[in-house]
Write a protein that holds these residues in place. Structure first.
Motif, PDB file in Angstrom:
ATOM      1  N   LEU A  31       0.829  -1.204   0.000  1.00 13.96           N
ATOM      2  CA  LEU A  31       0.000   0.000   0.000  1.00 13.96           C
ATOM      3  C   LEU A  31       0.865   1.257   0.000  1.00 13.96           C
ATOM      4  CD1 LEU A  31      -2.984  -0.193  -0.170  1.00 13.96           C
ATOM      5  CD2 LEU A  31      -3.055  -0.617   2.269  1.00 13.96           C
ATOM      6  N   GLU A  38       2.027   6.936  -6.729  1.00 15.91           N
ATOM      7  CA  GLU A  38       1.025   7.895  -7.191  1.00 15.91           C
ATOM      8  C   GLU A  38       1.398   9.327  -6.826  1.00 15.91           C
ATOM      9  OE1 GLU A  38      -3.797   8.400  -6.767  1.00 15.91           O
ATOM     10  OE2 GLU A  38      -2.763   6.773  -5.743  1.00 15.91           O
ATOM     11  N   SER A  50      -3.283   9.426   3.355  1.00 16.25           N
ATOM     12  CA  SER A  50      -3.766   8.691   2.195  1.00 16.25           C
ATOM     13  C   SER A  50      -4.140   7.254   2.526  1.00 16.25           C
ATOM     14  CB  SER A  50      -2.691   8.708   1.107  1.00 16.25           C
ATOM     15  OG  SER A  50      -3.203   8.190  -0.091  1.00 16.25           O
ATOM     16  N   GLN A  52      -5.876   5.579   5.210  1.00 10.59           N
ATOM     17  CA  GLN A  52      -6.681   6.031   6.326  1.00 10.59           C
ATOM     18  C   GLN A  52      -6.508   5.220   7.598  1.00 10.59           C
ATOM     19  OE1 GLN A  52     -10.576   7.085   4.958  1.00 10.59           O
ATOM     20  NE2 GLN A  52      -9.486   8.465   3.596  1.00 10.59           N
ATOM     21  N   THR A  53      -6.388   3.912   7.436  1.00 11.88           N
ATOM     22  CA  THR A  53      -6.499   3.073   8.623  1.00 11.88           C
ATOM     23  C   THR A  53      -5.152   2.654   9.219  1.00 11.88           C
ATOM     24  OG1 THR A  53      -6.761   1.228   7.103  1.00 11.88           O
ATOM     25  CG2 THR A  53      -8.752   2.154   8.043  1.00 11.88           C
ATOM     26  N   VAL A 103      -2.488  -6.822  -8.422  1.00  5.54           N
ATOM     27  CA  VAL A 103      -3.710  -6.094  -8.086  1.00  5.54           C
ATOM     28  C   VAL A 103      -4.720  -6.185  -9.230  1.00  5.54           C
ATOM     29  CG1 VAL A 103      -4.654  -3.818  -7.579  1.00  5.54           C
ATOM     30  CG2 VAL A 103      -2.542  -4.554  -6.487  1.00  5.54           C
ATOM     31  N   ASN A 107      -8.503  -7.621  -8.953  1.00  8.24           N
ATOM     32  CA  ASN A 107      -9.699  -6.907  -9.381  1.00  8.24           C
ATOM     33  C   ASN A 107     -10.545  -7.735 -10.337  1.00  8.24           C
ATOM     34  OD1 ASN A 107      -9.570  -4.484  -7.929  1.00  8.24           O
ATOM     35  ND2 ASN A 107      -8.071  -3.619  -9.362  1.00  8.24           N
TER      36      ASN A 107
ATOM     37  N   LYS B   3      -2.549  17.523  -1.505  1.00  7.72           N
ATOM     38  CA  LYS B   3      -2.460  16.496  -2.550  1.00  7.72           C
ATOM     39  C   LYS B   3      -3.748  15.692  -2.569  1.00  7.72           C
ATOM     40  CE  LYS B   3       2.399  16.794  -2.558  1.00  7.72           C
ATOM     41  NZ  LYS B   3       3.599  16.409  -3.272  1.00  7.72           N
ATOM     42  N   PHE B   5      -5.421  14.746  -4.915  1.00  8.74           N
ATOM     43  CA  PHE B   5      -5.561  13.780  -6.011  1.00  8.74           C
ATOM     44  C   PHE B   5      -5.238  12.377  -5.549  1.00  8.74           C
ATOM     45  CE2 PHE B   5      -1.223  15.267  -6.029  1.00  8.74           C
ATOM     46  CZ  PHE B   5      -0.498  14.107  -6.176  1.00  8.74           C
ATOM     47  N   LEU B   6      -4.597  12.259  -4.406  1.00 11.87           N
ATOM     48  CA  LEU B   6      -4.263  10.933  -3.903  1.00 11.87           C
ATOM     49  C   LEU B   6      -5.527  10.159  -3.577  1.00 11.87           C
ATOM     50  CD1 LEU B   6      -1.266  11.619  -1.534  1.00 11.87           C
ATOM     51  CD2 LEU B   6      -1.234  10.336  -3.665  1.00 11.87           C
ATOM     52  N   LYS B   7      -5.535   8.924  -4.049  1.00  4.47           N
ATOM     53  CA  LYS B   7      -6.660   8.067  -3.689  1.00  4.47           C
ATOM     54  C   LYS B   7      -6.579   7.702  -2.218  1.00  4.47           C
ATOM     55  CE  LYS B   7      -6.734   5.890  -8.234  1.00  4.47           C
ATOM     56  NZ  LYS B   7      -5.885   4.918  -8.912  1.00  4.47           N
ATOM     57  N   LYS B   8      -7.688   7.296  -1.687  1.00  2.00           N
ATOM     58  CA  LYS B   8      -7.704   6.829  -0.310  1.00  2.00           C
ATOM     59  C   LYS B   8      -7.681   5.304  -0.296  1.00  2.00           C
ATOM     60  CE  LYS B   8      -8.198  11.071   1.022  1.00  2.00           C
ATOM     61  NZ  LYS B   8      -7.076  11.787   1.660  1.00  2.00           N
ATOM     62  N   TYR B   9      -6.708   4.771   0.377  1.00  2.00           N
ATOM     63  CA  TYR B   9      -6.556   3.320   0.435  1.00  2.00           C
ATOM     64  C   TYR B   9      -6.833   2.810   1.843  1.00  2.00           C
ATOM     65  CZ  TYR B   9      -4.076   3.479  -4.017  1.00  2.00           C
ATOM     66  OH  TYR B   9      -3.731   3.657  -5.318  1.00  2.00           O
ATOM     67  N   GLY B  10      -6.982   1.508   1.935  1.00  2.00           N
ATOM     68  CA  GLY B  10      -6.949   0.878   3.236  1.00  2.00           C
ATOM     69  C   GLY B  10      -8.275   0.509   3.860  1.00  2.00           C
ATOM     70  N   GLU B  11      -9.371   0.724   3.155  1.00  2.00           N
ATOM     71  CA  GLU B  11     -10.675   0.445   3.776  1.00  2.00           C
ATOM     72  C   GLU B  11     -11.034  -1.033   3.708  1.00  2.00           C
ATOM     73  OE1 GLU B  11     -10.574   1.969   0.837  1.00  2.00           O
ATOM     74  OE2 GLU B  11     -10.195   4.050   1.399  1.00  2.00           O
ATOM     75  N   ALA B  13     -12.333  -4.194   3.139  1.00  2.00           N
ATOM     76  CA  ALA B  13     -13.155  -4.993   2.229  1.00  2.00           C
ATOM     77  C   ALA B  13     -13.109  -4.506   0.781  1.00  2.00           C
ATOM     78  CB  ALA B  13     -14.593  -5.015   2.727  1.00  2.00           C
ATOM     79  N   CYS B  15     -10.739  -2.578  -0.601  1.00  2.00           N
ATOM     80  CA  CYS B  15      -9.408  -2.195  -1.064  1.00  2.00           C
ATOM     81  C   CYS B  15      -8.792  -3.322  -1.894  1.00  2.00           C
ATOM     82  CB  CYS B  15      -8.521  -1.879   0.127  1.00  2.00           C
ATOM     83  SG  CYS B  15      -6.830  -1.480  -0.335  1.00  2.00           S
ATOM     84  N   PRO B  16      -8.543  -3.085  -3.176  1.00  2.00           N
ATOM     85  CA  PRO B  16      -8.011  -4.150  -4.028  1.00  2.00           C
ATOM     86  C   PRO B  16      -6.644  -4.631  -3.562  1.00  2.00           C
ATOM     87  CG  PRO B  16      -7.890  -2.025  -5.145  1.00  2.00           C
ATOM     88  CD  PRO B  16      -8.700  -1.808  -3.910  1.00  2.00           C
ATOM     89  N   VAL B  17      -5.868  -3.741  -2.996  1.00  2.00           N
ATOM     90  CA  VAL B  17      -4.544  -4.149  -2.512  1.00  2.00           C
ATOM     91  C   VAL B  17      -4.692  -5.097  -1.326  1.00  2.00           C
ATOM     92  CG1 VAL B  17      -2.358  -3.359  -1.586  1.00  2.00           C
ATOM     93  CG2 VAL B  17      -3.505  -2.033  -3.345  1.00  2.00           C
ATOM     94  N   ARG B  18      -5.556  -4.717  -0.391  1.00  2.00           N
ATOM     95  CA  ARG B  18      -5.823  -5.604   0.752  1.00  2.00           C
ATOM     96  C   ARG B  18      -6.274  -6.978   0.269  1.00  2.00           C
ATOM     97  NH1 ARG B  18      -3.607  -3.547   3.971  1.00  2.00           N
ATOM     98  NH2 ARG B  18      -2.800  -5.642   3.918  1.00  2.00           N
ATOM     99  N   ASN B  19      -7.130  -7.013  -0.749  1.00  2.00           N
ATOM    100  CA  ASN B  19      -7.626  -8.285  -1.250  1.00  2.00           C
ATOM    101  C   ASN B  19      -6.497  -9.208  -1.667  1.00  2.00           C
ATOM    102  OD1 ASN B  19     -10.360  -7.896  -0.895  1.00  2.00           O
ATOM    103  ND2 ASN B  19     -10.575  -6.805  -2.825  1.00  2.00           N
TER     104      ASN B  19
END
Lengths: 126, 126
Positions: A31, A38, A50, A52-53, A103, A107, B3, B5-11, B13, B15-19
């Motif tokens: 992550l 990015e 960025s 959050q958790t 990734v 997806n 910034k 424009f940065l996506k928010k990651y880490g949520e 369920a 989050c594709p990276v977490r998956n």
DNA sequence: CAGTATCCAGAATGATACTG
DNA sequence: CAGTATCATTCTGGATACTG
């Protein structure tokens, strides 16, 4: 019938698979790498915002590990209050295409995998 | 400068990276997948023999997880003593190229990474 | 701002013994 | 042979408080 052609895996230090998984298999490294890809150059708190958790501790630990591995470069500006910037190194950048491959696969497949898991019945790893 | 424009990651369920990481980040899954790729169709004990340091329990747990995800197919022959065969599914096979990408990267970079880590001084993740 | 230090809960893995 | 059950241990990550 013997299957002696099978390689022997798992001897920790010399196992290439172990090497990879130990490096990216933790909860946050991938992550953080993707956020840095990015954002290009980011301060500690920008990364923290960025993802959050993540806890402050784990972000610090993760960044330090990535820095030690030479995947991330840390630049300190000696000011008060301090300013520290993080960015990917060339080595770090070279890893990212492979992570994107993974990734992307996730997806494309998560939907069906979740269905499979439902059908199978939820299992615990203990 | 913000910034945003940065996506928010880490949520979790969503989050594709977490998956991905949740799936392959454990200690043994990738190893088992690669052994099955090499052996094609293998019995429980053949896999066990190929991954020297895995415990019987963890091999059973790992195989069950992979089966639940539809990455591995399990076939039971009702005999005594029992015979059970494992092989990759198409979905499982589709994951492997990405894993090879990672392992290839590791093989190319482990030398330098180890040097970096020495220079940096060993760090603990706690 | 960018971290450390401590302490702790829960998860992951391992060892060992047992079984259909 | 191919597992399961149980217990012990280790490892990881989170909460909170503190600091140069």
């Amino acid at each position: 019938m013997e299957k002696d052609f099978l390689k022997k895996y798992g001897e920790a230090a010399h196992c290439p698979v172990r090497n990879v998984i130990d490096r990216i298999g933790d909860k946050w490294s991938v992550l953080v790498l993707m956020v840095l890809e990015e954002g290009n150059v980011l301060r500690f708190n920008e990364i923290w915002g960025s993802i959050q958790t993540i806890s402050q501790k784990m972000l610090a630990v993760t960044l330090k590990t990535l820095e030690a591995d030479g995947l991330v470069k840390r630049t300190v500006y000696p000011q008060i209050p301090p300013k520290v910037e993080y960015q990917l190194t060339e080595r770090g950048k070279s890893l990212l295409p492979h992570l994107h491959g993974l990734v992307g696969w996730a997806n494309e497949n998560m939907g069906e995998i979740k269905e499979s898991r439902e059908l199978f019945g939820n299992i615990s790893r203990n």
